[in-house]
Scaffold this active site. Structure first.
Site, PDB file in Angstrom:
ATOM      1  N   GLN A 125       0.845  -1.190   0.000  1.00 49.21           N
ATOM      2  CA  GLN A 125       0.000   0.000   0.000  1.00 49.21           C
ATOM      3  C   GLN A 125       0.883   1.244   0.000  1.00 49.21           C
ATOM      4  O   GLN A 125       1.998   1.203   0.506  1.00 49.21           O
ATOM      5  CB  GLN A 125      -0.885  -0.022   1.242  1.00 49.21           C
ATOM      6  CG  GLN A 125      -2.144   0.789   1.095  1.00 49.21           C
ATOM      7  CD  GLN A 125      -2.999   0.745   2.346  1.00 49.21           C
ATOM      8  OE1 GLN A 125      -2.525   1.013   3.446  1.00 49.21           O
ATOM      9  NE2 GLN A 125      -4.259   0.394   2.180  1.00 49.21           N
ATOM     10  N   GLY A 126       0.409   2.331  -0.552  1.00 51.69           N
ATOM     11  CA  GLY A 126       1.138   3.597  -0.500  1.00 51.69           C
ATOM     12  C   GLY A 126       0.189   4.730  -0.216  1.00 51.69           C
ATOM     13  O   GLY A 126      -0.115   5.549  -1.080  1.00 51.69           O
ATOM     14  N   GLU A 243     -15.255  -5.430   1.062  1.00 50.88           N
ATOM     15  CA  GLU A 243     -15.105  -6.456   2.110  1.00 50.88           C
ATOM     16  C   GLU A 243     -16.394  -6.603   2.916  1.00 50.88           C
ATOM     17  O   GLU A 243     -16.646  -7.637   3.511  1.00 50.88           O
ATOM     18  CB  GLU A 243     -13.899  -6.158   2.997  1.00 50.88           C
ATOM     19  CG  GLU A 243     -14.184  -5.197   4.105  1.00 50.88           C
ATOM     20  CD  GLU A 243     -12.971  -4.909   4.972  1.00 50.88           C
ATOM     21  OE1 GLU A 243     -13.173  -4.322   6.037  1.00 50.88           O
ATOM     22  OE2 GLU A 243     -11.835  -5.255   4.586  1.00 50.88           O
TER      23      GLU A 243
END
Lengths: 383, 296
Positions: A125-126, A243
């Site tokens: 992730q960034g 999700e």
């Protein structure tokens, strides 16, 4: 209202259990980063080959396209079978992949999704930056458009698996002079591109699981922008809706196992006779039950309305804080042996120290309380 | 598996909320109208799971959370259990202690129901019993200075029934405190803004919501487990009794703190919820052994 599963669901559960029973590796996930990466990739490939990867991903891209209840059942059985943490595949499977499913072009999906499911491509992730933590909209990393490329400069921090990742979901500012939520884009960044420097950061548990990432004129094709230039905030926020409240099921099953383990330990050592220990264990056992009930209730809402309710943020906060109290209790019951801890040991001390992440990463407990106060109770926004 | 409300449950709850707003305003909890018991009986709230009505415990528990949110008479708990396991009538709630028994809502009750060593039982209510004010201003109380032996109810589900309904009342009480606090935090201004803007207040209120969300979900699960005759029903009921009981007291306290000076007065309503929470804490408390899963 009914807490029983249908015959078909129970058959599916038995199918999950049978496969896991014979296929969960006997050896633990290695501590060393290189060995762990090989282990994670091999396990993910095994899940994929047997048809257990991407339970709720679309079938066009290698998923199973099953119902949310089947997904819940799989996650429950997975954790009950003590199957390994998906490790380096975590971001691709739980974050990058779902974001692509919801927002990416067909070409982007066709290239990346099967590679994620097969464990061939590791993602990181960034999002967070030194100056943009809880205040994520304060992102300063910039992408300047040059021809059909973005030229990227800046830095990201707390990037899990940066040192082993092939791709990064990078949120950066692509509109000169823009502020806050506007002018951000979500791009797929090649972690092997020239100009990227990774500085691993050791955690207080001794593990090197995250890093700082620096970008020095890194060139990324504009074709890697997902969801359109300037829509980065919207794309980043869409991930949670995929999700749909199932993101914490594995943690919850693990907590149910942890509380029973703590009870066994406390009975064996006699610590259970300490009234304060017994009281805490009794309360936590009730809370573990309530957490499952909350998750089932939330999933019922999703089935009925297509969306999780705002109470999903309660589940997140409750899981995180209960998890920390369980680990704190494990430490208390262990006694002075915890003082023999060394970096590299994979013990309950490492779990305890690592557990601090749950109320910090992906939205602190304080930000969650803001959300609960504002969205559930309608209190005025402070930010 | 479905823990959401059925359309029938939803309409019953809406009707209950509407009725409570008119007939059971929380602010008037210490002065209930003399005809209230007849009204409760007429509305069908007294014996929802009695053989004649035959509703499920899940529906009953949800309705009781609504009634509890309006600090409905505490004797309803005993009456619901009595009508399910004993027969028609208005039952007082008995709280046995060392050598004496406190009776709540004794007037017009013929018998009282309580727990003796975890088992539900029945004693007669003397015709002379008069309800006097105690800590919970909404619960008239008579003291019996003798402790007659109860007629025990020969079914362990009667005690579980009382426990799950007590949890429902506690949940309602915790929700009442939560809503009172949130509403006040939206209108009370200090430093030129509503106090709910400040994170110190907002996070207290958020914690109140966390407690009620957990208790409400577990109440649904536990009541369904009782309906199914599930093996672990006693544990799940003890779990919600533990969490909802704690939520009622913690939220009751937080509500007074958020109200500040006015919260400490007799005139304002927060203390009514806190006092009810303390009364509930003595009714069908959870067993530590069951919570810990001890196999006897």
């Amino acid at each position: 209202m009914d807490i029983r599963f249908s015959d078909e669901e129970q058959r599916f559960r038995a199918e999950c259990r049978d496969w896991l029973h014979t296929h969960v590796p006997a050896e633990k996930r290695p501590m060393n980063a290189t060995d762990a990466l090989d282990f994670d990739k091999a396990w993910q490939r095994r899940l994929f080959d047997a048809g257990w990867a991407g339970i709720n991903w679309p079938t066009d891209y290698g998923g199973r396209g099953l119902s949310i209840v089947q997904q819940v059942i799989w996650l429950e059985e997975y954790a009950k079978a003590h199957a390994p943490w998906i490790g380096a595949n975590f971001v691709g499977i739980n974050h990058g992949g779902p974001t692509l499913i919801l927002n990416a072009s067909d070409a982007q999906k066709a290239y990346h999704l099967p590679r994620i499911l097969r464990g061939e491509a590791i993602w990181c992730q960034g999002f967070s930056e030194p100056g943009a933590g809880s205040d994520l909209a304060g992102i300063k990393t910039k992408g300047r458009i040059e021809g059909d490329e973005l030229v990227i400069n800046g830095s990201k921090i707390w990037t899990s698996f940066a040192h082993v990742a092939d791709w990064q979901e990078l949120v950066l500012r692509t509109e000169e002079g823009s502020t806050r939520h506007k002018g951000l884009s979500w791009v797929i960044c090649d972690m092997h591109a020239p100009g990227i420097t990774i500085r691993p950061i050791r955690k207080m548990s001794g593990q090197v699981e995250f890093a700082e990432v620096f970008y020095d004129d890194v060139r990324v094709p504009l074709a890697n922008v997902v969801g359109g230039l300037g829509n980065g905030w919207k794309v980043a926020m869409s991930t949670l809706s995929f999700e749909r409240g199932t993101g914490f099921i594995a943690d919850q099953v693990k907590q149910a196992q942890e509380i029973e383990e703590l009870l066994r330990t406390a009975r064996t050592s006699g610590a259970i006779r300490d009234d304060s220990v017994a009281e805490q264990l009794a309360t936590m056992r009730a809370e573990v039950a309530a957490l499952r009930a909350m998750t089932y209730r939330n999933i019922s809402t999703v089935i009925r309305t297509g969306q999780p309710g705002p109470e999903a943020s309660v589940i997140r906060l409750f899981t995180a804080e209960l998890g920390q109290r369980l680990k704190r209790m494990a430490l208390q019951l262990a006694g002075p042996d915890i003082l023999d801890f060394h970096y590299g040991d994979d013990t309950l001390v490492a779990d305890y120290l690592r557990g601090f992440a749950s109320t910090i990463a992906g939205g602190t407990a304080q930000i969650q309380r803001d959300i609960i106060g504002e969205r559930l109770l309608g209190l005025p926004k402070s930010r | 598996m479905d823990l959401s409300l059925s359309p029938e449950q939803e309409s019953l709850l809406t009707a209950t909320t509407d009725w409570c707003r008119d007939a059971l305003p929380l602010e008037a909890a210490r002065h209930r109208t003399p005809t209230l018991w007849a009204d409760l009986e007429a509305m069908g709230y007294c014996g929802m799971t009695a053989p004649a009505m035959g509703l499920c415990h899940a529906t009953e528990a949800l309705v009781f959370a609504e009634l509890g949110r309006h600090l409905a008479p505490i004797g309803l708990l005993a009456t619901a259990v009595g009508q399910r396991w004993v027969g028609p009538g208005h039952f007082a709630l008995a709280l046995p202690a060392e050598g004496k028994i406190r009776l709540f809502d004794p007037e017009s009750a013929t018998a009282a129901i309580g727990l003796w060593e975890g088992q539900a039982g029945l004693i007669m209510v003397p015709a002379s019993a008069r309800g006097e004010t105690g800590l919970d201003l909404s619960a008239p109380m008579a003291m019996l200075d003798i402790a007659p032996a109860p007629n025990l109810i020969d079914d362990p589900r009667a005690a579980l029934h009382l426990q799950v309904l007590t949890a429902a009342f506690a949940l309602g009480c915790a929700e009442a405190s939560r809503d009172m606090a949130a509403n006040y935090a939206k209108i009370r201004e200090q430093f030129d803004r509503p106090i709910g803007w400040f994170q110190s207040i907002k996070h207290m209120a958020a914690d109140m919501a966390v407690r009620t969300e957990a208790s409400r979900a577990q109440l649904c699960y536990a009541a369904c487990a009782l309906d199914d005759g599930a093996e672990d029903a006693a544990f799940h009921i003890a779990a919600v009794r533990q969490l909802a009981g704690e939520a009622a007291i913690a939220n009751g306290r937080a509500n007074i703190q958020i109200h500040g000076g006015i919260g400490m007065t007799d005139e304002a309503s927060p203390h009514l919820c806190l006092k009810r929470a303390h009364l509930l804490s003595f009714i069908a408390p959870p067993s530590r052994a069951i919570l810990l899963g001890d196999t006897a």
